[in-house]
Design a protein around this motif. Structure first.
Motif, PDB file in Angstrom:
ATOM      1  N   TYR A 205       9.544 -26.888  38.500  1.00 62.63           N
ATOM      2  CA  TYR A 205       9.139 -25.639  38.393  1.00 62.63           C
ATOM      3  C   TYR A 205       9.747 -24.743  37.899  1.00 62.63           C
ATOM      4  O   TYR A 205      11.278 -25.041  38.383  1.00 62.63           O
ATOM      5  CB  TYR A 205       8.634 -25.269  40.068  1.00 62.63           C
ATOM      6  N   TYR A 206       9.330 -23.406  38.367  1.00 64.96           N
ATOM      7  CA  TYR A 206      10.064 -22.210  37.033  1.00 64.96           C
ATOM      8  C   TYR A 206       9.606 -21.367  38.142  1.00 64.96           C
ATOM      9  O   TYR A 206       8.657 -21.193  38.141  1.00 64.96           O
ATOM     10  CB  TYR A 206       9.447 -22.286  35.331  1.00 64.96           C
ATOM     11  N   GLY A 207      11.107 -20.043  37.622  1.00 68.42           N
ATOM     12  CA  GLY A 207      10.611 -18.811  38.468  1.00 68.42           C
ATOM     13  C   GLY A 207       9.952 -18.069  36.499  1.00 68.42           C
ATOM     14  O   GLY A 207      10.037 -18.515  35.909  1.00 68.42           O
ATOM     15  N   ASP A 208       9.342 -17.149  36.805  1.00 67.55           N
ATOM     16  CA  ASP A 208       8.240 -16.063  35.554  1.00 67.55           C
ATOM     17  C   ASP A 208       9.010 -16.404  34.480  1.00 67.55           C
ATOM     18  O   ASP A 208       8.772 -16.282  33.627  1.00 67.55           O
ATOM     19  CB  ASP A 208       7.773 -15.222  36.552  1.00 67.55           C
ATOM     20  N   SER A 209      10.055 -15.923  34.901  1.00 65.58           N
ATOM     21  CA  SER A 209      10.552 -15.175  34.172  1.00 65.58           C
ATOM     22  C   SER A 209      11.263 -16.062  32.933  1.00 65.58           C
ATOM     23  O   SER A 209      11.831 -15.724  32.200  1.00 65.58           O
ATOM     24  CB  SER A 209      12.306 -14.448  34.156  1.00 65.58           C
ATOM     25  N   VAL A 210      11.290 -17.527  33.265  1.00 67.96           N
ATOM     26  CA  VAL A 210      11.578 -18.070  32.256  1.00 67.96           C
ATOM     27  C   VAL A 210      10.441 -19.359  31.787  1.00 67.96           C
ATOM     28  O   VAL A 210      10.867 -20.286  30.743  1.00 67.96           O
ATOM     29  CB  VAL A 210      13.348 -18.787  32.813  1.00 67.96           C
ATOM     30  N   LYS A 211       9.500 -19.404  32.665  1.00 70.58           N
ATOM     31  CA  LYS A 211       8.530 -19.833  32.101  1.00 70.58           C
ATOM     32  C   LYS A 211       8.134 -20.398  30.492  1.00 70.58           C
ATOM     33  O   LYS A 211       7.817 -19.275  29.861  1.00 70.58           O
ATOM     34  CB  LYS A 211       7.062 -19.813  33.213  1.00 70.58           C
ATOM     35  N   GLY A 212       8.182 -20.999  30.375  1.00 72.35           N
ATOM     36  CA  GLY A 212       7.490 -21.283  28.514  1.00 72.35           C
ATOM     37  C   GLY A 212       8.767 -21.281  28.154  1.00 72.35           C
ATOM     38  O   GLY A 212       8.454 -21.803  26.414  1.00 72.35           O
ATOM     39  N   ARG A 213       9.792 -21.279  28.172  1.00 72.36           N
ATOM     40  CA  ARG A 213      11.560 -21.427  27.660  1.00 72.36           C
ATOM     41  C   ARG A 213      11.961 -22.129  27.768  1.00 72.36           C
ATOM     42  O   ARG A 213      12.914 -22.629  27.679  1.00 72.36           O
ATOM     43  CB  ARG A 213      11.708 -19.818  27.580  1.00 72.36           C
ATOM     44  N   PHE A 214      12.516 -22.361  29.457  1.00 77.04           N
ATOM     45  CA  PHE A 214      13.240 -23.258  29.903  1.00 77.04           C
ATOM     46  C   PHE A 214      12.983 -24.677  30.205  1.00 77.04           C
ATOM     47  O   PHE A 214      11.450 -24.074  30.702  1.00 77.04           O
ATOM     48  CB  PHE A 214      14.080 -22.517  31.083  1.00 77.04           C
ATOM     49  N   THR A 215      13.142 -25.850  30.078  1.00 76.10           N
ATOM     50  CA  THR A 215      12.900 -27.147  30.348  1.00 76.10           C
ATOM     51  C   THR A 215      13.962 -27.776  31.950  1.00 76.10           C
ATOM     52  O   THR A 215      15.014 -27.751  31.318  1.00 76.10           O
ATOM     53  CB  THR A 215      12.409 -28.205  29.230  1.00 76.10           C
ATOM     54  N   ILE A 216      13.623 -28.043  32.968  1.00 75.33           N
ATOM     55  CA  ILE A 216      14.591 -28.824  33.437  1.00 75.33           C
ATOM     56  C   ILE A 216      14.203 -30.001  33.667  1.00 75.33           C
ATOM     57  O   ILE A 216      13.103 -30.552  33.554  1.00 75.33           O
ATOM     58  CB  ILE A 216      14.452 -28.553  34.990  1.00 75.33           C
TER      59      ILE A 216
ATOM     60  N   TYR B   8      14.434 -35.187  49.831  1.00 71.41           N
ATOM     61  CA  TYR B   8      12.905 -35.110  49.845  1.00 71.41           C
ATOM     62  C   TYR B   8      12.371 -33.780  50.173  1.00 71.41           C
ATOM     63  O   TYR B   8      10.844 -33.596  50.251  1.00 71.41           O
ATOM     64  CB  TYR B   8      11.869 -35.789  50.626  1.00 71.41           C
ATOM     65  N   GLY B   9      12.749 -32.838  50.001  1.00 68.03           N
ATOM     66  CA  GLY B   9      12.519 -31.687  50.332  1.00 68.03           C
ATOM     67  C   GLY B   9      12.551 -30.349  48.532  1.00 68.03           C
ATOM     68  O   GLY B   9      12.132 -30.836  48.062  1.00 68.03           O
ATOM     69  N   LEU B  10      11.633 -29.361  48.931  1.00 64.92           N
ATOM     70  CA  LEU B  10      11.326 -28.699  47.883  1.00 64.92           C
ATOM     71  C   LEU B  10      11.625 -26.933  47.981  1.00 64.92           C
ATOM     72  O   LEU B  10      10.674 -27.513  49.372  1.00 64.92           O
ATOM     73  CB  LEU B  10      10.183 -29.497  47.626  1.00 64.92           C
ATOM     74  N   GLY B  11      11.851 -26.243  47.542  1.00 69.12           N
ATOM     75  CA  GLY B  11      11.716 -25.243  47.153  1.00 69.12           C
ATOM     76  C   GLY B  11      12.555 -24.286  47.148  1.00 69.12           C
ATOM     77  O   GLY B  11      12.810 -24.775  45.696  1.00 69.12           O
ATOM     78  N   SER B  12      12.799 -23.092  46.308  1.00 66.64           N
ATOM     79  CA  SER B  12      13.039 -22.172  45.421  1.00 66.64           C
ATOM     80  C   SER B  12      13.870 -20.711  46.027  1.00 66.64           C
ATOM     81  O   SER B  12      14.541 -20.246  45.446  1.00 66.64           O
ATOM     82  CB  SER B  12      11.356 -21.335  44.542  1.00 66.64           C
ATOM     83  N   GLY B  13      14.168 -21.183  47.081  1.00 68.49           N
ATOM     84  CA  GLY B  13      15.154 -20.232  47.959  1.00 68.49           C
ATOM     85  C   GLY B  13      16.433 -20.757  47.860  1.00 68.49           C
ATOM     86  O   GLY B  13      16.455 -21.460  47.856  1.00 68.49           O
ATOM     87  N   ARG B  14      17.440 -20.110  47.790  1.00 71.46           N
ATOM     88  CA  ARG B  14      18.488 -19.961  48.209  1.00 71.46           C
ATOM     89  C   ARG B  14      18.739 -21.114  49.537  1.00 71.46           C
ATOM     90  O   ARG B  14      19.407 -21.623  49.099  1.00 71.46           O
ATOM     91  CB  ARG B  14      19.493 -18.264  48.349  1.00 71.46           C
ATOM     92  N   ASP B  15      18.466 -20.275  50.369  1.00 71.47           N
ATOM     93  CA  ASP B  15      18.649 -21.730  51.305  1.00 71.47           C
ATOM     94  C   ASP B  15      17.975 -22.476  51.758  1.00 71.47           C
ATOM     95  O   ASP B  15      17.909 -23.160  52.744  1.00 71.47           O
ATOM     96  CB  ASP B  15      17.791 -20.808  52.961  1.00 71.47           C
ATOM     97  N   ASP B  16      17.502 -23.286  50.509  1.00 69.15           N
ATOM     98  CA  ASP B  16      16.683 -24.383  50.139  1.00 69.15           C
ATOM     99  C   ASP B  16      17.155 -25.199  49.498  1.00 69.15           C
ATOM    100  O   ASP B  16      17.597 -26.490  49.757  1.00 69.15           O
ATOM    101  CB  ASP B  16      15.332 -23.998  50.157  1.00 69.15           C
ATOM    102  N   PHE B  17      18.825 -24.882  49.068  1.00 70.37           N
ATOM    103  CA  PHE B  17      19.577 -26.222  48.937  1.00 70.37           C
ATOM    104  C   PHE B  17      20.566 -25.489  49.635  1.00 70.37           C
ATOM    105  O   PHE B  17      21.425 -23.839  49.817  1.00 70.37           O
ATOM    106  CB  PHE B  17      20.046 -25.217  47.473  1.00 70.37           C
ATOM    107  N   GLY B  18      21.566 -26.466  49.461  1.00 67.17           N
ATOM    108  CA  GLY B  18      22.839 -26.618  50.759  1.00 67.17           C
ATOM    109  C   GLY B  18      24.028 -26.813  49.883  1.00 67.17           C
ATOM    110  O   GLY B  18      25.083 -26.619  51.037  1.00 67.17           O
TER     111      GLY B  18
END
Length: 125
Positions: A59-70, A103-113
């Motif tokens: 999943y991607y941030g709006d500014s990179v969709k279609g240009r970046f691939t993870i 097994y979590g999922l998120g896009s906020g800074r607090d979702d990542f440790g």
């Protein structure tokens, strides 16, 4: 505990490509979502892309969709960020991060440790 280490940053002209890598230590790498964030000077750290523990849900941030691939290779404990059609506004320090809980999922800074030290990406116009 998963500890990420980024590599692959550099200087590239607008329209060019770069691939970032994130090698993560820890035997439980495959249980954690991974993500890339970036921070430009004077700006907040921004979510770029994330991927779930299996690698099947990017999943991607709006500014990179279609240009970046993870993508990720759990056998190599590595996450990649392929960046194409780069723009000057993509310039910043790119950080790799591991999910705070298995097994979590998120896009906020607090979702990542766990965070890497970052790698600089500079796109010239």
């Amino acid at each position: 505990q998963v500890q990420p280490v980024e590599s692959g940053g550099g200087l590239v002209q607008a329209g060019g490509s770069l691939r970032l890598s994130c090698a993560a230590s820890g035997r439980t790498f495959s249980r954690y979502a991974m993500a890339w964030f970036r921070q430009a000077p004077g700006k907040e750290r921004e979510f770029v892309a994330g991927i779930n523990w299996t690698g099947r849900t990017p999943y991607y941030g709006d500014s990179v969709k279609g240009r970046f691939t993870i993508s990720r290779d759990n056998a190599k404990n590595t996450v990649y960020l392929q960046m194409n059609s780069l723009k000057p506004e993509d310039t910043g320090v790119y950080y790799c991060a591991a999910g705070r809980a298995p097994y979590g999922l998120g896009s906020g800074r607090d979702d990542f440790g766990s965070w890497g030290q970052g790698t600089q990406v500079t796109v010239s116009s």
